[in-house]
Structures are given as structure tokens and as C-alpha cells.
Design a protein around this motif. Structure first.
Motif, PDB file in Angstrom:
ATOM      1  N   VAL A 136      27.261  32.242  45.402  1.00  0.00           N
ATOM      2  CA  VAL A 136      28.591  31.716  45.720  1.00  0.00           C
ATOM      3  C   VAL A 136      29.193  32.522  46.859  1.00  0.00           C
ATOM      4  O   VAL A 136      29.265  33.763  46.782  1.00  0.00           O
ATOM      5  CB  VAL A 136      29.519  31.778  44.472  1.00  0.00           C
ATOM      6  N   ALA A 137      29.638  31.813  47.895  1.00  0.00           N
ATOM      7  CA  ALA A 137      30.239  32.495  49.046  1.00  0.00           C
ATOM      8  C   ALA A 137      31.475  33.265  48.596  1.00  0.00           C
ATOM      9  O   ALA A 137      32.218  32.808  47.721  1.00  0.00           O
ATOM     10  CB  ALA A 137      30.612  31.474  50.106  1.00  0.00           C
ATOM     11  N   LEU A 138      31.689  34.421  49.179  1.00  0.00           N
ATOM     12  CA  LEU A 138      32.929  35.145  48.908  1.00  0.00           C
ATOM     13  C   LEU A 138      34.088  34.266  49.373  1.00  0.00           C
ATOM     14  O   LEU A 138      33.996  33.621  50.405  1.00  0.00           O
ATOM     15  CB  LEU A 138      32.915  36.498  49.622  1.00  0.00           C
ATOM     16  N   PRO A 139      35.173  34.214  48.577  1.00  0.00           N
ATOM     17  CA  PRO A 139      36.187  33.177  48.809  1.00  0.00           C
ATOM     18  C   PRO A 139      37.134  33.458  49.961  1.00  0.00           C
ATOM     19  O   PRO A 139      37.312  34.580  50.393  1.00  0.00           O
ATOM     20  CB  PRO A 139      36.957  33.169  47.494  1.00  0.00           C
ATOM     21  N   GLY A 140      37.791  32.367  50.384  1.00  0.00           N
ATOM     22  CA  GLY A 140      38.898  32.466  51.337  1.00  0.00           C
ATOM     23  C   GLY A 140      40.170  32.157  50.585  1.00  0.00           C
ATOM     24  O   GLY A 140      40.420  32.752  49.547  1.00  0.00           O
ATOM     25  N   GLY A 141      40.957  31.194  51.086  1.00  0.00           N
ATOM     26  CA  GLY A 141      42.196  30.820  50.412  1.00  0.00           C
ATOM     27  C   GLY A 141      43.376  31.184  51.258  1.00  0.00           C
ATOM     28  O   GLY A 141      43.247  31.423  52.448  1.00  0.00           O
ATOM     29  N   CYS A 142      44.550  31.208  50.639  1.00  0.00           N
ATOM     30  CA  CYS A 142      45.777  31.496  51.376  1.00  0.00           C
ATOM     31  C   CYS A 142      45.736  32.904  51.950  1.00  0.00           C
ATOM     32  O   CYS A 142      45.192  33.818  51.336  1.00  0.00           O
ATOM     33  CB  CYS A 142      46.977  31.412  50.446  1.00  0.00           C
ATOM     34  N   ALA A 143      46.341  33.055  53.112  1.00  0.00           N
ATOM     35  CA  ALA A 143      46.413  34.381  53.731  1.00  0.00           C
ATOM     36  C   ALA A 143      47.595  35.148  53.144  1.00  0.00           C
ATOM     37  O   ALA A 143      48.627  35.308  53.781  1.00  0.00           O
ATOM     38  CB  ALA A 143      46.572  34.212  55.229  1.00  0.00           C
ATOM     39  N   ILE A 144      47.477  35.558  51.913  1.00  0.00           N
ATOM     40  CA  ILE A 144      48.640  36.184  51.272  1.00  0.00           C
ATOM     41  C   ILE A 144      48.369  37.635  50.937  1.00  0.00           C
ATOM     42  O   ILE A 144      49.054  38.217  50.118  1.00  0.00           O
ATOM     43  CB  ILE A 144      49.089  35.413  50.010  1.00  0.00           C
ATOM     44  N   GLY A 145      47.384  38.209  51.553  1.00  0.00           N
ATOM     45  CA  GLY A 145      47.141  39.629  51.324  1.00  0.00           C
ATOM     46  C   GLY A 145      45.764  39.853  50.730  1.00  0.00           C
ATOM     47  O   GLY A 145      44.945  38.936  50.635  1.00  0.00           O
ATOM     48  N   ASP A 146      45.542  41.076  50.334  1.00  0.00           N
ATOM     49  CA  ASP A 146      44.234  41.482  49.828  1.00  0.00           C
ATOM     50  C   ASP A 146      43.918  40.749  48.525  1.00  0.00           C
ATOM     51  O   ASP A 146      44.697  40.793  47.586  1.00  0.00           O
ATOM     52  CB  ASP A 146      44.274  42.999  49.583  1.00  0.00           C
ATOM     53  N   ARG A 147      42.807  40.059  48.493  1.00  0.00           N
ATOM     54  CA  ARG A 147      42.462  39.334  47.265  1.00  0.00           C
ATOM     55  C   ARG A 147      41.017  39.648  46.890  1.00  0.00           C
ATOM     56  O   ARG A 147      40.113  38.844  47.106  1.00  0.00           O
ATOM     57  CB  ARG A 147      42.685  37.829  47.447  1.00  0.00           C
ATOM     58  N   PRO A 148      40.817  40.809  46.288  1.00  0.00           N
ATOM     59  CA  PRO A 148      39.448  41.211  45.936  1.00  0.00           C
ATOM     60  C   PRO A 148      38.888  40.390  44.777  1.00  0.00           C
ATOM     61  O   PRO A 148      39.614  39.642  44.129  1.00  0.00           O
ATOM     62  CB  PRO A 148      39.618  42.673  45.521  1.00  0.00           C
ATOM     63  N   VAL A 149      37.574  40.527  44.530  1.00  0.00           N
ATOM     64  CA  VAL A 149      36.946  39.825  43.401  1.00  0.00           C
ATOM     65  C   VAL A 149      36.235  40.811  42.469  1.00  0.00           C
ATOM     66  O   VAL A 149      35.419  40.419  41.651  1.00  0.00           O
ATOM     67  CB  VAL A 149      35.938  38.739  43.882  1.00  0.00           C
ATOM     68  N   ASP A 150      36.579  42.106  42.573  1.00  0.00           N
ATOM     69  CA  ASP A 150      35.882  43.113  41.775  1.00  0.00           C
ATOM     70  C   ASP A 150      35.970  42.845  40.272  1.00  0.00           C
ATOM     71  O   ASP A 150      35.012  43.089  39.530  1.00  0.00           O
ATOM     72  CB  ASP A 150      36.432  44.517  42.100  1.00  0.00           C
ATOM     73  N   LEU A 151      37.112  42.306  39.814  1.00  0.00           N
ATOM     74  CA  LEU A 151      37.258  42.089  38.362  1.00  0.00           C
ATOM     75  C   LEU A 151      36.353  40.946  37.891  1.00  0.00           C
ATOM     76  O   LEU A 151      35.809  41.003  36.782  1.00  0.00           O
ATOM     77  CB  LEU A 151      38.714  41.786  38.011  1.00  0.00           C
ATOM     78  N   HIS A 152      36.203  39.944  38.740  1.00  0.00           N
ATOM     79  CA  HIS A 152      35.265  38.846  38.398  1.00  0.00           C
ATOM     80  C   HIS A 152      33.863  39.441  38.208  1.00  0.00           C
ATOM     81  O   HIS A 152      33.160  39.136  37.245  1.00  0.00           O
ATOM     82  CB  HIS A 152      35.168  37.823  39.538  1.00  0.00           C
ATOM     83  N   LEU A 153      33.490  40.279  39.186  1.00  0.00           N
ATOM     84  CA  LEU A 153      32.118  40.790  39.183  1.00  0.00           C
ATOM     85  C   LEU A 153      31.893  41.759  38.027  1.00  0.00           C
ATOM     86  O   LEU A 153      30.877  41.686  37.335  1.00  0.00           O
ATOM     87  CB  LEU A 153      31.802  41.462  40.524  1.00  0.00           C
ATOM     88  N   SER A 154      32.875  42.654  37.785  1.00  0.00           N
ATOM     89  CA  SER A 154      32.657  43.633  36.708  1.00  0.00           C
ATOM     90  C   SER A 154      32.629  42.937  35.355  1.00  0.00           C
ATOM     91  O   SER A 154      31.860  43.312  34.461  1.00  0.00           O
ATOM     92  CB  SER A 154      33.711  44.748  36.751  1.00  0.00           C
ATOM     93  N   GLY A 155      33.442  41.889  35.199  1.00  0.00           N
ATOM     94  CA  GLY A 155      33.438  41.150  33.929  1.00  0.00           C
ATOM     95  C   GLY A 155      32.100  40.472  33.683  1.00  0.00           C
ATOM     96  O   GLY A 155      31.548  40.516  32.574  1.00  0.00           O
ATOM     97  N   LEU A 156      31.559  39.838  34.716  1.00  0.00           N
ATOM     98  CA  LEU A 156      30.269  39.141  34.552  1.00  0.00           C
ATOM     99  C   LEU A 156      29.132  40.141  34.385  1.00  0.00           C
ATOM    100  O   LEU A 156      28.184  39.902  33.620  1.00  0.00           O
ATOM    101  CB  LEU A 156      30.016  38.207  35.743  1.00  0.00           C
ATOM    102  N   ARG A 157      29.253  41.287  35.076  1.00  0.00           N
ATOM    103  CA  ARG A 157      28.233  42.351  34.881  1.00  0.00           C
ATOM    104  C   ARG A 157      28.227  42.825  33.439  1.00  0.00           C
ATOM    105  O   ARG A 157      27.171  43.044  32.854  1.00  0.00           O
ATOM    106  CB  ARG A 157      28.554  43.558  35.772  1.00  0.00           C
ATOM    107  N   ALA A 158      29.433  42.972  32.854  1.00  0.00           N
ATOM    108  CA  ALA A 158      29.517  43.435  31.458  1.00  0.00           C
ATOM    109  C   ALA A 158      28.773  42.473  30.533  1.00  0.00           C
ATOM    110  O   ALA A 158      28.224  42.882  29.508  1.00  0.00           O
ATOM    111  CB  ALA A 158      30.986  43.572  31.040  1.00  0.00           C
ATOM    112  N   LEU A 159      28.713  41.194  30.915  1.00  0.00           N
ATOM    113  CA  LEU A 159      27.994  40.200  30.086  1.00  0.00           C
ATOM    114  C   LEU A 159      26.492  40.217  30.347  1.00  0.00           C
ATOM    115  O   LEU A 159      25.748  39.430  29.776  1.00  0.00           O
ATOM    116  CB  LEU A 159      28.541  38.792  30.361  1.00  0.00           C
ATOM    117  N   GLY A 160      26.066  41.086  31.256  1.00  0.00           N
ATOM    118  CA  GLY A 160      24.621  41.237  31.481  1.00  0.00           C
ATOM    119  C   GLY A 160      24.115  40.617  32.764  1.00  0.00           C
ATOM    120  O   GLY A 160      22.899  40.592  33.001  1.00  0.00           O
ATOM    121  N   ALA A 161      25.028  40.095  33.616  1.00  0.00           N
ATOM    122  CA  ALA A 161      24.560  39.481  34.863  1.00  0.00           C
ATOM    123  C   ALA A 161      24.200  40.564  35.870  1.00  0.00           C
ATOM    124  O   ALA A 161      24.780  41.643  35.879  1.00  0.00           O
ATOM    125  CB  ALA A 161      25.653  38.593  35.440  1.00  0.00           C
ATOM    126  N   GLU A 162      23.216  40.253  36.691  1.00  0.00           N
ATOM    127  CA  GLU A 162      22.888  41.129  37.834  1.00  0.00           C
ATOM    128  C   GLU A 162      23.543  40.513  39.050  1.00  0.00           C
ATOM    129  O   GLU A 162      23.310  39.346  39.370  1.00  0.00           O
ATOM    130  CB  GLU A 162      21.384  41.118  38.079  1.00  0.00           C
TER     131      GLU A 162
END
Ligand code: UD1
Length: 421
Positions: free
Chosen positions: A110-136
Motif C-alpha cells: 500500500v502506497a504511503l498516503p497523501g490527503g489534506c495538507a494539514i500537517g504531519d500525518r505519520p502512520v507509525d501507529l498503524h504499522l506498530s499495531g499491525l506488527r504487534a499482530l505478527g505482520a512483517e
């Protein structure tokens, strides 16, 4: 695309109906990737963002048929796993396909997202949550590459530096439904749109406890089927229309809403001196005095939504006195300040806080929407400004508001869409 021409002045009055919530419809449509049987949705708004997500889902093998506010989604080809940059970059909610794809198809790119230009919008929490479920998960050439032949329930905390994340909660909750065993998510977002997604997942067959609280317990793996689901009304659209009444000193009744989702917004409307009434599925705002000056701070639900911060700033631009606007969710979301100033607003941003000194009148001008909600704020300011305001950047407004110009015109606003010459 053209622009919106507004001749400011008239106090809005009448009755208007809101559509289904964009921010519920998008993650719910993405979660339809999980369903082995067809999904039938009602209350799907006709918006640019919904069109974009429909195209993305079609590229992922989901047949999307839409008629009026209904959508039917059915997986016809369960093999594609790549969400292309071209579609994902247009809208951050596209990233909500990551969890469902990973859980149902075992991998996702999945491409890293764009969206509204409203400031820093990281995705670290998405990734850490899915990693906790065992995803690589790795990031390669602007794409998140995720693999998980098998997901296993885990305990995690999704609280970010500025509170919980709405779409990270959506991604993790959607994936955990198919993980083996119990997933406990602390720091989950409690926005009504997240609850609506949870209710949809439950309708598909998921077992989720704690929806609407910061701690979710998801028991998996669930055996999923299809479902029919009605999307909740759009509280941001409803509040924008109520603020249009407030800024023009009008009298507007908004129907098809859930007043319980508007608690803080209605409280602030009272605080600026408006009369507020509600019924089981409507809210009415009236009163013509100059708004009282107050401070407004955007926070996660049940606070004032960040998605209304710009619109509040427009109203406070005309207040009798000085107020301070802060945004704890997206602290840099102040691109509308420069545009409101073109209309005569007196706003100074100091240390991340916008100090708004109300003026007696705004004057029409050409302005440009830099993001979706900024566009709504400029339209509101234009409704109250003397003379003609042209709001450019309509593509932003159309991403998230269904026929806003027509709804405002039906309430007596002098507004029209001017096509590109
Ligand atoms: C959603 C809404 C958006 C709204 C926002 C805040 C959708 C499709 N969009 O966006 O309209 O303005 O909630 O209510 O529902 N954060 C991190 N790490 C992450 C994710 C987020 O630190 O991995 C931070 C963000 O920078 C931000 C805060 O958390 O400060 C909230 O962001 P988040 O709730 O994720 O916003 P979105 O889900 O993108």
C-alpha cells in the motif's frame, strides 16, 4: 473545476438534511475487503473521496455498485494486494485498506498516503499495531509492504503523541477480527465513526467488546459473512451547516443528525450566544447577535473536532472580542488563517495558537481552499462577508461535502458554482 461565488449577507433560514458520514463510510467500505459475501451499505455520501476509494477497491478486485446513497460491494477477485500510489495519494483514508487486505489476503502493498495538507500525518501507529499482530512490515520505494500468513491476537497501546489515531484504530481493529485469539487495544479512538466501523464488523460476524471506549477487546478469528449496514449521519457536515446559521445570524434546522454526536459543538454554539434546540434526529440553531468571543480547542472526541477548527475560526472572526483557537490533534492546521485574513479577519498565530480578534464586518475577496475543511471555513466566512467572495480550490470542498453549495442555496444563501471559463 471552477469556483464558488458567494454574495454574502443573507441570514440563512430553513431546514436541511445531512448525508452519511464520510469518515465512517470510507473505513467501512475498505473493511468490505474482509467480507466473503456481498456488503450492502446505506447512507453512503456522494463525494470525491468515496469515488476515489471505490476506484481503489475496484483495482483490488471488489465490484462496487452505487445508486443514490446505497452501495453494494462484492469481492470478485481476491488476488490483488497492491494499492497504487495514484489513488492512495489523493486521500489518506485509502490507507485503511492495509489492515483488511493483510488480514484477508495475507499480504498487502500500500502506497504511503497523501490527503489534506494539514500537517504531519505519520502512520507509525498503524504499522506498530499491525506488527504487534505478527505482520512483517517494511517500507520500500514509498510503499508499505506487509506480509502475514497468519495474524495472532496481541495486547497493544495505540496512543500517539497527540492522542489516539482514528484510522490506525480502524486498520488494527479490522485486521484483529481475523487474528487468532484475543487482541486488546488500549488507546483506541472513540470517535463515532470508529464505533460505526466496529458495528459494521460485528454485523459481518466479528466479536468486539468496548466499542466507544478507549479499550477494545477483539476475539478472533471470526467467521465472517456479508452484511447490510446504515452509515451514521455526518456530524461534521451537520455542524458546518449549524455554524453557517450561526455566522449569518440565521435560523436553521438540520435533520437526519444524531444530536448526541454534536454535544461539544452545541455547547460551544450556546457559549457564543446562540439558541440551540434538539430532538431525536434534528438540531436547530438561531440567534442574530454578534457571536460572543470564546476560546476553542480542538481535541479528540468528545472534544471539538479538528475537522471543525477552521469553521469555528471563521465564526470567531466576527465575534465581539478576542478568542484563542488551538488544535491539539493537528497543531499546524492553520493554512486557512492567511485566507481568512484576505476577507478582513484579524488573526495572529503565536506559538501554535491562533489569536482571533473579532471584527465588525468581513469584506468579500478571492480566496483559495488549501484543504477540505479550510474550504468550508472560507465558504462560511463568505456567507457573512459584505460583497462577493470567490472560493477557489473547489476540488477540496467536493472531496468531503455533498452539494454544499446547493444545501446553502436552499437555505437562502446567494451562492453559485462558476464553471471554469
Ligand atoms: C481522521 C479523520 C480526519 C480527522 C482526524 C482527526 C478519517 C478518514 N480522517 O484522520 O478527518 O481530521 O481523524 O480527528 O477518518 N498520529 C501519529 N501516528 C500515526 C497516526 C496518527 O502520531 O500513526 C497522530 C497524527 O499526527 C495526529 C493524531 O495522531 O496528530 C491524530 O491523527 P489520526 O486520528 O490518525 O487522524 P486520521 O485518522 O488521519
Amino acid at each position: 473545476m471552477g469556483h464558488l461565488e458567494i454574495l454574502g449577507g443573507p441570514a440563512l433560514s430553513g431546514t436541511v438534511r445531512v448525508g452519511g458520514a464520510k469518515n465512517a463510510a470510507l473505513p467501512i467500505m475498505a473493511a468490505a475487503l474482509l467480507a466473503p459475501q456481498p456488503v450492502e451499505l446505506r447512507g453512503v455520501p456522494r463525494l470525491g473521496d468515496v469515488d476515489t476509494l471505490s476506484r481503489l477497491l475496484e483495482s483490488l478486485g471488489v465490484r462496487v455498485s452505487r445508486q443514490d446513497d446505497r452501495a453494494r460491494l462484492e469481492t470478485v477477485d481476491p488476488t490483488p494486494v497492491k494499492a497504487d500510489y495514484e489513488l492512495v495519494r489523493r486521500m489518506r483514508a485509502s490507507f485503511c485498506v492495509l489492515g483488511p487486505l493483510l488480514a484477508r489476503r495475507g499480504s498487502a502493498v500500500v502506497a504511503l498516503p497523501g490527503g489534506c495538507a494539514i500537517g504531519d500525518r505519520p502512520v507509525d501507529l498503524h504499522l506498530s499495531g499491525l506488527r504487534a499482530l505478527g505482520a512483517e512490515l517494511t517500507t520500500e520505494h514509498g510503499y508499505v509492504v506487509a506480509r502475514a500468513p497468519r495474524l495472532v491476537g496481541a495486547t497493544m497501546d495505540l496512543t500517539g503523541p497527540r492522542g489516539p489515531s482514528v484510522t490506525a484504530t480502524a486498520n488494527v481493529m479490522s485486521a484483529a477480527v481475523l487474528a487468532e485469539g484475543l487482541t486488546t487495544v488500549a488507546g483506541a479512538a472513540v470517535e463515532p465513526e470508529v464505533v460505526d466501523l466496529g458495528r459494521f464488523l460485528v454485523a459481518l460476524g466479528a466479536k468486539i467488546e468496548g466499542l466507544g471506549t478507549p479499550t477494545l477487546r477483539i476475539h478472533g478469528p471470526a467467521t465472517l459473512g456479508g452484511a447490510a449496514h446504515a452509515i451514521i449521519p455526518d456530524r461534521i457536515e451537520a455542524a458546518t451547516l449549524l455554524l453557517a446559521a450561526a455566522i449569518t445570524g440565521g435560523d436553521v434546522r438540520v435533520e437526519g443528525v444524531r444530536p448526541e454526536h454534536l454535544g461539544k459543538v452545541l455547547a460551544v454554539l450556546k457559549a457564543i450566544g446562540r439558541r440551540v434546540e434538539t430532538g431525536s434526529n434534528w438540531a436547530r440553531v438561531r440567534g442574530g447577535d454578534r457571536p460572543k468571543a470564546i476560546d476553542v480547542t480542538a481535541r479528540p472526541y468528545p472534544g471539538v473536532p479538528s475537522d471543525l477548527q477552521a469553521q469555528w475560526m471563521a465564526v470567531l472572526s466576527l465575534a465581539d472580542g478576542r478568542g484563542v483557537v488551538r488544535d491539539m490533534v493537528f497543531p499546524g492546521r492553520f493554512m486557512h488563517v492567511a485566507e481568512l485574513k484576505r476577507l478582513g479577519a484579524r488573526i495572529e498565530v503565536v506559538n501554535g495558537a491562533a489569536h482571533v480578534t473579532g471584527v465588525e464586518r468581513l469584506g468579500g475577496a478571492d480566496v483559495a481552499a488549501t484543504d477540505l475543511r479550510a474550504g468550508a471555513a472560507l465558504a462560511l466566512a463568505g456567507l457573512a462577508a459584505h460583497g462577493r467572495t470567490n472560493v477557489f480550490g473547489l476540488e477540496h470542498l467536493d472531496r468531503g461535502y455533498e452539494r454544499l453549495d446547493e444545501k446553502l442555496a436552499a437555505l437562502g444563501a446567494r451562492v453559485r458554482r462558476v464553471p471554469l471559463a
